[in-house]
Design a protein around this motif. Structure first.
Motif, mmCIF file in Angstrom:
data_model
loop_
_atom_site.group_PDB
_atom_site.id
_atom_site.type_symbol
_atom_site.label_atom_id
_atom_site.label_comp_id
_atom_site.label_asym_id
_atom_site.label_seq_id
_atom_site.Cartn_x
_atom_site.Cartn_y
_atom_site.Cartn_z
ATOM 1 N N LEU A 55 -28.982 13.334 -36.994
ATOM 2 C CA LEU A 55 -30.338 13.405 -36.443
ATOM 3 C C LEU A 55 -30.683 14.829 -36.017
ATOM 4 C CD1 LEU A 55 -30.259 10.158 -34.286
ATOM 5 C CD2 LEU A 55 -31.787 10.580 -36.195
ATOM 6 N N VAL A 106 -37.577 16.634 -28.244
ATOM 7 C CA VAL A 106 -36.230 17.028 -28.664
ATOM 8 C C VAL A 106 -35.467 17.668 -27.509
ATOM 9 C CG1 VAL A 106 -35.006 18.744 -30.022
ATOM 10 C CG2 VAL A 106 -36.570 17.195 -31.137
ATOM 11 N N PRO A 126 -34.378 15.620 -23.250
ATOM 12 C CA PRO A 126 -33.172 14.980 -22.711
ATOM 13 C C PRO A 126 -32.172 15.970 -22.117
ATOM 14 C CG PRO A 126 -33.694 14.084 -24.862
ATOM 15 C CD PRO A 126 -34.598 15.253 -24.657
ATOM 16 N N MET A 127 -32.254 17.249 -22.526
ATOM 17 C CA MET A 127 -31.319 18.237 -21.981
ATOM 18 C C MET A 127 -31.570 18.504 -20.514
ATOM 19 S SD MET A 127 -30.581 21.291 -24.573
ATOM 20 C CE MET A 127 -32.263 21.778 -24.667
ATOM 21 N N PHE A 133 -23.781 3.836 -27.213
ATOM 22 C CA PHE A 133 -23.946 4.683 -28.407
ATOM 23 C C PHE A 133 -25.381 5.197 -28.523
ATOM 24 C CE2 PHE A 133 -25.780 4.108 -32.688
ATOM 25 C CZ PHE A 133 -25.280 5.238 -33.320
ATOM 26 N N LEU A 134 -26.355 4.318 -28.313
ATOM 27 C CA LEU A 134 -27.762 4.740 -28.404
ATOM 28 C C LEU A 134 -28.061 5.849 -27.394
ATOM 29 C CD1 LEU A 134 -29.692 1.340 -28.729
ATOM 30 C CD2 LEU A 134 -29.155 2.967 -30.546
ATOM 31 N N THR A 178 -26.134 9.189 -28.257
ATOM 32 C CA THR A 178 -26.686 9.848 -29.438
ATOM 33 C C THR A 178 -27.955 10.612 -29.086
ATOM 34 O OG1 THR A 178 -25.773 8.110 -30.814
ATOM 35 C CG2 THR A 178 -27.480 9.464 -31.798
ATOM 36 N N THR A 179 -28.826 9.982 -28.296
ATOM 37 C CA THR A 179 -30.073 10.647 -27.914
ATOM 38 C C THR A 179 -29.790 11.910 -27.113
ATOM 39 O OG1 THR A 179 -31.029 8.451 -27.801
ATOM 40 C CG2 THR A 179 -32.330 10.246 -26.883
ATOM 41 N N MET A 199 -28.014 14.583 -29.382
ATOM 42 C CA MET A 199 -28.937 15.069 -30.403
ATOM 43 C C MET A 199 -29.745 16.258 -29.885
ATOM 44 S SD MET A 199 -32.106 12.865 -31.758
ATOM 45 C CE MET A 199 -33.453 13.608 -32.642
ATOM 46 N N VAL A 255 -37.354 10.520 -39.415
ATOM 47 C CA VAL A 255 -36.170 9.848 -38.858
ATOM 48 C C VAL A 255 -35.890 10.277 -37.407
ATOM 49 C CG1 VAL A 255 -33.697 9.468 -39.142
ATOM 50 C CG2 VAL A 255 -35.199 9.389 -41.127
ATOM 51 N N PRO A 256 -35.727 11.603 -37.142
ATOM 52 C CA PRO A 256 -35.503 11.960 -35.731
ATOM 53 C C PRO A 256 -36.706 11.688 -34.847
ATOM 54 C CG PRO A 256 -35.676 13.939 -37.084
ATOM 55 C CD PRO A 256 -35.659 12.776 -38.020
ATOM 56 N N TRP A 287 -36.677 8.047 -33.863
ATOM 57 C CA TRP A 287 -35.557 7.819 -32.932
ATOM 58 C C TRP A 287 -35.971 8.208 -31.507
ATOM 59 C CZ3 TRP A 287 -30.407 6.076 -33.761
ATOM 60 C CH2 TRP A 287 -29.572 6.200 -32.638
ATOM 61 N N LEU A 288 -36.533 9.419 -31.383
ATOM 62 C CA LEU A 288 -36.896 9.907 -30.052
ATOM 63 C C LEU A 288 -38.061 9.124 -29.461
ATOM 64 C CD1 LEU A 288 -36.539 13.719 -30.628
ATOM 65 C CD2 LEU A 288 -35.239 12.353 -29.016
ATOM 66 N N LEU A 296 -36.476 5.727 -28.410
ATOM 67 C CA LEU A 296 -35.418 5.740 -27.398
ATOM 68 C C LEU A 296 -35.651 6.731 -26.281
ATOM 69 C CD1 LEU A 296 -32.556 5.201 -29.872
ATOM 70 C CD2 LEU A 296 -32.915 3.802 -27.859
ATOM 71 N N PHE A 297 -36.702 7.543 -26.378
ATOM 72 C CA PHE A 297 -36.927 8.473 -25.273
ATOM 73 C C PHE A 297 -38.327 8.358 -24.684
ATOM 74 C CE2 PHE A 297 -37.370 12.514 -23.099
ATOM 75 C CZ PHE A 297 -36.200 12.513 -22.359
#
Lengths: 293, 325
Positions: A80, A104, A107-108, A149-150, A153-154, A157, B22-23, B26-27, B30-31
């Motif tokens: 990802l 992106v 989450p950091m 895992f979910l 991974t986030t 990533m 895809v990414p 996902w984000l 899940l975010f």
């Protein structure tokens, strides 16, 4: 005066900083060989706590679970993260690119408690939906390996995307453009040219992902169910109750493994760099001879 | 239309869409959507049910109407007696540290995070500067030495300090044994241990961005300053410090933002007075089973953090654009 001479102040700060970082770890390692049951009183040299740890099945099982989660989620995060890093560095402007860039890296910096809480609430909503739905009921899952895992991974990533994006931005695009001019299709260009060039970044991203996943406590605690405790969860519940000589042993083992790995990888990469430099110098020399002749 | 834009248009293929999608998905799932759910639940009421909160939208069975019940009580609880709490928190001579537990913990979290950031900057700047000015042959080794503790378990590094600082800890044991002190020093479960371990845990996050910024600096600028008669201190404030601004901001954000929500360190070494908001959220969720309140605490925390995070992005993007040039 030599160009790289540090003033006494900088040397002092560097020394103090390194001492600050390492003294606790050194003390931890020394006291892992302590005979005494009291963790902070030296009672002579012994390796008995190593034996105790080796027979502690709770810790061993948790370590095995953590390791499996770390490998699987880092692999997913690398895939990802490579896609996301490529999108941000090469495609740049697309619909929703600002939102994408924000999501992106969020989450950091987001505190773990918020990330963990919000993911758990989503998972519970999905679980309720699946339980109540007649068609999709067979998809129902419990909290455990999959939900952790979910989350991991986030989280991983985000870091991996930053690593890969900065590598792609630094990269000279002329090779990719040359391949394009020669008629290669984008997919082929990616696998034949781009991927080998960013392989070091992918490798370090993968290792970073493993570290982050092995280290995470808060997000894991929100996402794990009964019967799935990772190593940080076991460590946390143990050290909350007080000092425990087995934890010194665990720390010593981890420091040894990580230290050896990091130094070995660095040594390998440094040798690669010098090899490449030597080759470049050799090529330059050959060229010069040819030109002089 | 420039040539590069034309080229980009011509080369865009469906494959690129998948690369983004895809990414992105996902984000999104899940975010971002989880945050929307947190926002939604923060307006619900706690209930004795599974899940333990009331639905926001219900359909009235008799009329087929939609009822939307927004409950502001969680936010009201957090902000009760806002002004009196605020004035007593800011008053250094007041005994009670404010009478609202939530506002107090938000305040303590921000104070602790600011202290941590400031000390990390004071300590980290000279270290990063020293590494960036060191001989290139040892730079990598030094950087590795700074990063190595970061790669080992975070919890076990906190644990190391627990053994050192405690009442019967290693430091007190040795100081007592050699007769330097007669009473154990109060090093543990207080603001001192909290700040110390926070700085210990977050220092690498400050050093790395500072180093990447400082190592790019051109030495000739300092030589020119020295030729023009500036002393090293003046040259530092006139040249080095302004040029490392991006690194300072990036490092400060990387320390400050996660430090605000820190849960583990206050829980293990902070003691009972140094309650931080991460812990309060944790308790509201796990101990009181009050999901709406936990969600409201999280929403306010996000709002508090949006400003520094937006700033961080601004500088990060600028740095990347400058790097690309």
């Amino acid at each position: 005066m030599s160009k790289y001479k540090l003033s006494w102040f900088l040397k002092l700060m560097l020394g103090l900083g390194l001492a600050f970082l390492y003294i606790p770890l050194v003390v931890l390692v020394i006291y892992s060989f302590n005979e005494s049951k009291l963790v902070t009183v030296w009672g002579g040299f012994s390796t008995k706590w190593y034996g105790e740890l080796a027979s502690n099945s709770t810790i061993l099982e948790a370590a095995w679970l953590s390791l499996r989660i770390a490998v699987v989620s880092s692999l997913a995060a690398v895939i990802l993260g490579t896609l996301a890093g490529y999108a941000l560095a090469r495609i740049k402007r697309f619909r929703g690119s600002t939102l994408f860039a924000g999501m992106v890296s969020a989450p950091m910096v987001m505190p773990d408690v918020i990330t963990g809480l919000s993911m758990l609430l989503l998972i519970i909503q999905v679980q309720i939906f699946l339980q109540n739905s007649e068609l999709l009921g067979w998809l129902y899952f419990d909290r455990g390996f999959f939900t952790i895992f979910l989350g991991h991974t986030t989280l991983c990533m985000a870091y991996i995307t930053v690593v890969i994006r900065s590598r792609l931005v630094e990269l000279d695009q002329s090779l990719e453009e040359a391949a394009m001019d020669l008629g290669a299709r984008p997919l082929k260009i990616f696998f034949v040219i781009t991927l080998p060039l960013i392989a070091p970044a992918i490798a370090s991203g993968f290792l970073l992902g493993i570290t982050l996943s092995l280290d995470d406590l808060v997000i894991t605690s929100f996402l794990s169910g009964p019967g799935s405790s990772t190593l940080p969860q076991v460590i946390f519940s143990k050290i909350k109750l007080g000092l425990d000589p087995q934890m010194n042993v665990l720390a010593t083992i981890m420091i040894t493994i990580v230290g050896t790995l990091v130094i070995a990888i660095n040594y390998y990469m440094m040798r690669q760099t010098t090899k490449r430099e030597r080759e470049a110098a050799e090529a330059y020399r050959q060229e010069k001879i040819a030109l002089d002749a | 239309m420039t040539l590069t834009m034309l080229k980009r248009k011509l080369t865009r293929r469906p494959g690129q869409r998948a690369v983004i999608a895809v990414p992105y998905l996902w984000l999104l799932v899940l975010f971002l959507i989880p945050f929307v759910i947190v926002l939604k639940i923060s307006f619900a009421e706690q209930e004795l049910a599974i899940p333990p909160y009331s639905p926001l939208i219900t359909t009235d069975p008799d009329f087929g109407r939609l009822n939307i019940a927004l409950n502001y009580q969680n936010y009201a609880d957090i902000f009760q007696n806002f002004w009196s709490s605020l004035s007593s928190m800011l008053n250094p001579f007041s005994d009670s540290n404010g009478n609202n537990i939530y506002l107090l913990t938000y305040w303590l979290s921000i104070k602790t995070a600011l202290t941590t950031t400031f000390i990390c900057l004071l300590l980290g700047y000279p270290i990063a500067y020293a590494i960036s000015r060191a001989n290139p042959s040892i730079r990598n080794g030094l950087l590795l030495a700074i990063m190595l503790p970061f790669w080992t378990s975070f919890l076990l590094r906190v644990y190391a300090w627990m053994g050192l600082l405690g009442h019967n800890g290693i430091i007190n044991n040795y100081l007592m044994e050699y007769g330097i002190i007669s009473q154990p020093l109060d090093l543990f479960y207080n603001a001192f241990s909290l700040n110390l371990v926070m700085v210990y845990a977050y220092l690498p996050f400050m050093i790395l961005p500072l180093y990447t910024q400082l190592v790019k600096m051109d030495d000739r600028l300092l030589e020119a300053a020295s030729d023009l008669g500036a002393g090293p201190i003046k040259a530092f404030f006139a040249i080095t410090l302004p040029l490392s601004k991006t690194g300072i901001i990036a490092g400060s954000m990387l320390v400050f933002v996660p430090a605000v929500g820190e849960f583990v360190i206050p829980e293990l070494v902070g003691g009972s007075e140094n309650l931080m908001i991460g812990k309060v959220l944790w308790q509201a969720f796990f101990d009181q089973n009050n999901w709406p309140l936990a969600s409201a605490i999280a929403v306010i925390m996000v709002i508090l953090l949006v400003i520094p995070i937006a700033l961080f992005h601004h500088y990060e993007n600028r740095e990347i654009e400058e790097g690309a040039r």
